[in-house]
Write a protein that holds these residues in place. Structure first.
Motif, short mmCIF file in Angstrom:
data_model
loop_
_atom_site.label_atom_id
_atom_site.label_comp_id
_atom_site.label_asym_id
_atom_site.label_seq_id
_atom_site.Cartn_x
_atom_site.Cartn_y
_atom_site.Cartn_z
N PHE A 315 0.84 -1.21 0.00
CA PHE A 315 0.00 0.00 0.00
C PHE A 315 0.87 1.25 0.00
O PHE A 315 0.61 2.21 -0.74
N ALA A 316 1.91 1.26 0.83
CA ALA A 316 2.79 2.43 0.91
C ALA A 316 3.54 2.64 -0.40
O ALA A 316 3.68 3.77 -0.88
N ARG A 318 2.60 1.76 -3.40
CA ARG A 318 1.64 2.27 -4.39
C ARG A 318 1.39 3.75 -4.16
O ARG A 318 1.29 4.53 -5.13
N SER A 319 1.31 4.17 -2.92
CA SER A 319 1.10 5.59 -2.61
C SER A 319 2.28 6.43 -3.07
O SER A 319 2.12 7.61 -3.41
N ARG A 320 3.48 5.87 -3.07
CA ARG A 320 4.67 6.58 -3.53
C ARG A 320 4.78 6.63 -5.05
O ARG A 320 5.67 7.29 -5.58
N ASP A 351 -5.21 -3.01 -7.21
CA ASP A 351 -3.99 -2.28 -6.86
C ASP A 351 -2.81 -2.74 -7.72
O ASP A 351 -1.78 -2.05 -7.76
N VAL A 425 5.42 13.29 -2.97
CA VAL A 425 4.36 12.58 -3.67
C VAL A 425 3.55 13.62 -4.43
O VAL A 425 2.92 14.49 -3.84
N SER A 429 2.23 11.02 -9.31
CA SER A 429 2.77 9.83 -8.66
C SER A 429 1.66 9.01 -8.02
O SER A 429 1.63 7.78 -8.13
N ALA A 430 0.75 9.70 -7.35
CA ALA A 430 -0.31 9.01 -6.64
C ALA A 430 -1.25 8.25 -7.57
O ALA A 430 -1.82 7.22 -7.20
N ARG A 431 -1.42 8.74 -8.80
CA ARG A 431 -2.33 8.07 -9.72
C ARG A 431 -1.59 7.28 -10.80
O ARG A 431 -2.17 6.92 -11.82
#
Length: 632
Positions: A315-316, A318-320, A351, A425, A429-431
């Motif tokens: 999850f982290a 992917r957020s990066r 994801d 971020v 990056s987030a998308r």
């Protein structure tokens, strides 16, 4: 300020690219900074350390990571010298360590009444004002030169001097005051480009604060590390005290090593060295415990413990902006059926931008994923519990980094390595996962019709804009693109805040472009570095970078054609461009040729505006904001 000859600490840092040794022990100073994903040795230059006597002691440990330091004494709001001892380009970064004792001196609180919180609140206000004055003065070299800067926080006292039962957030709690100052420093530097918070307290805690911090013998706001200062001065007592090192296993040398390891990692992340863009994971005994297809039922043991830790790590990532994919020998229908029962909303199949769940060889599946995501193997990490599968992937895709041999280090390596982290971020990056997934769908649609028919129906739009202000929020995305983009990068050069500022100060600009089609809005995916010598009719395209998400759509051709037309409207009669073969940017080596430029000498290409090819008819190009610069 003087250059110092530095001795080496006890433990050497393993050079990236050298054969990997065993994982560090849990008490190793480098525990916070896993180096399993580091590949290219870093060119190590000078570091400037700004602070007081404690900072000097920190500076003396720089040789452990191959650095040379300059030290600037800074205390009690003293001004820094106007000039650096060496030109700013000689420095990789600077470290600022403010003296806590100057911000919260013991004489300011030792006589305050403990039955009245008001004077203690005043103390907080005085400390905040002192901190701001000192920090503003200490950032002089950053403000003047754009020097990459890491500002250290403070060591939070291990105990509240007034007692452990006093409310934690009482203003008389000195530990709470220091935590508050730490937060102020973190918030202050977060608002400044190319400036980051160096969490000294967290580094000390990883070693063990009781082995590091001097508040066991000194005042709470002295804010330093255990040393032999008192030992050497108390030998003449009637009964000399037991030496501190005999009472406690002092580990300040280990702290200093860990501090430099942290700074080393922060620099690697800030400069995006060896960055990971895609993580491909196996499933059984890698993402969860056991083989779910063979189990009678999915139980709590399937996910409890390290698997939940892995889910959080993914999850982290992917957020990066790191892409996720699955390569598993399994029945896809069974996995899809059991997934909601296993993860219960913690992690979703969507994801993962590519899911290769079938019975083909793992190496073949990983190669397919790399091709679909258009990521270089050197930017990929593959995680699998099976050593034979890891070896097969390494053999078939040289450059892919593999994890899984040590189960309990995988999460830490994925989360804490400098190579998986990002300095900021951005919205793009987030998308990234959704836009890459859309790109894959677009490529699949491309195969069904002719190229011309596909592109004509794509609904491609390109929006261009000039970025000429250092305060423009899009500049952070430009730096991210330049430093992360490998394949479509015409020079391979890296940029930092100082270089961007110098370029803008010299009259240059950046042209950024956003792209969308009927599949997705990909956001800001490219930039061109543009310069124009004052008083000339020549403009230079010093560098062009573009995300691989929009490869093959002739976006680069549309951008160059429109940009050159804009420059011509501003009086430009000749456009020069630079192309450097890096060995990794083959996809963009023909871009200038396709745009109508002619190669001259030394990597320079040139064209008159009338020679430049027109934008492709399927691209709708628009400009946003100011007109083209006319030179300075």
């Amino acid at each position: 300020m003087a250059t110092r000859a530095l001795g080496r600490l006890a433990r050497a840092v393993r050079v990236p690219g050298a054969p990997a040794g065993p994982e560090p022990a849990l008490d190793d100073p480098w525990f916070r900074v896993p180096d399993a994903l580091a590949v290219a040795p870093e060119e190590r230059g000078r570091v400037l350390v700004v602070g007081e006597c404690l900072a000097e002691w920190i500076a003396e440990g720089a040789a452990e990571v191959g650095r040379t330091t300059d030290f600037a004494l800074f205390n009690n709001y003293a001004s820094l010298p106007a000039e650096l001892p060496f030109p700013v380009e000689f420095y990789d970064f600077q470290v600022v360590l403010l003296p806590l004792r100057s911000i919260v001196p013991e004489w300011a609180y030792l006589r305050l009444p403990v039955d009245d919180p008001a004077p203690w609140r005043d103390l907080w206000g005085q400390a905040e004002a002192s901190l701001e004055r000192m920090l503003s003065a200490a950032l002089r070299y950053h403000d003047d030169h754009g020097l990459l800067t890491f500002v250290a926080g403070f060591l939070v006292p291990q105990q509240n001097p007034l007692g452990r039962l006093l409310p934690r957030n009482d203003p008389r709690n000195l530990a709470r005051l220091v935590r508050h100052l730490d937060d102020l420093v973190a918030d202050r530097v977060a608002a400044v480009s190319e400036t980051y918070f160096f969490d000294v307290d967290a580094v000390a805690a990883s070693i063990g604060k009781r082995y590091v911090q001097d508040d066991v013998v000194n005042a709470s706001t002295h804010g330093a590390f255990l040393s032999t200062y008192d030992d050497e001065r108390d030998r003449d007592r009637i009964v000399p005290p037991r030496r501190l090192a005999a009472a406690l296993p002092v580990r300040t040398e280990a702290f200093r090593a860990a501090a430099w390891a942290e700074l080393h990692a922060m620099h690697r992340t800030a400069r995006q060295l060896d960055q990971v863009k895609l993580v491909v994971v196996d499933l059984d005994d890698t993402l969860w415990r056991g083989v779910v297809a063979d189990a009678d039922a999915v139980t709590d043991d399937t996910l409890e413990g390290w698997p939940i830790g892995m889910a959080e790590a993914l999850f982290a990532l992917r957020s990066r902006g790191v892409l996720l994919a699955i390569a598993s020998n399994n029945d896809a229908a069974v996995v899809e059926e059991l997934w909601p029962t296993i993860f219960r909303g913690r992690l979703d199949l969507d994801d993962f931008v590519v899911r290769a769940i079938d019975w083909r060889p793992k190496a073949e599946k990983v190669a397919e994923i790399v091709g679909k995501t258009n990521v270089l193997p050197s930017s990929v990490v593959y995680v699998d519990d099976n050593p034979a599968e890891r070896a097969a992937v390494e053999a078939s895709l040289p450059g892919v980094r593999v994890l899984g041999a040590d189960l309990y280090s995988v999460r830490r390596t994925l989360l804490w390595s400098a190579e998986t982290q990002v300095p900021t971020v951005t919205a793009e990056s987030a998308r990234r996962a959704s836009t890459v997934r859309a790109g894959i769908a677009r490529e699949e649609a491309r195969l069904e019709v002719s190229r011309e028919e596909f592109l004509s129906g794509l609904g491609l739009s390109v929006r261009l804009a000039y970025v000429g202000d250092p305060g423009d929020g899009r500049l952070a995305r430009v730096v991210e693109l330049v430093n992360r983009t490998i394949q479509c990068n015409t020079t391979g050069e890296r940029w930092d805040d100082a270089r961007c500022r110098a370029h803008l100060d010299a009259g240059g600009t950046f042209v950024v472009f956003e792209v969308a089609d009927r599949f997705a809005d990909y956001g800001l995916v490219g930039a061109v570095v543009v310069s124009r010598p004052a008083g000339t009719t020549v403009a230079r395209l010093d560098q062009l970078v573009m995300s691989c998400r929009v490869f093959g759509l002739d976006v680069d051709r549309a951008v160059v054609a429109s940009l050159v037309a804009h420059l011509a409207a501003g009086g430009v009669e000749r456009v020069e461009a630079t192309l450097v073969r890096t060995g990794r940017n083959a996809p963009c080596l023909d871009v200038l040729d396709r745009c109508g430029f002619t190669e001259e000498t030394g990597g320079t290409w040139a064209a008159r505006p009338t020679d430049v090819a027109e934008a492709p008819p399927w691209a709708a190009v628009t400009w946003v904001g100011q007109a083209a610069p006319r030179g300075r």
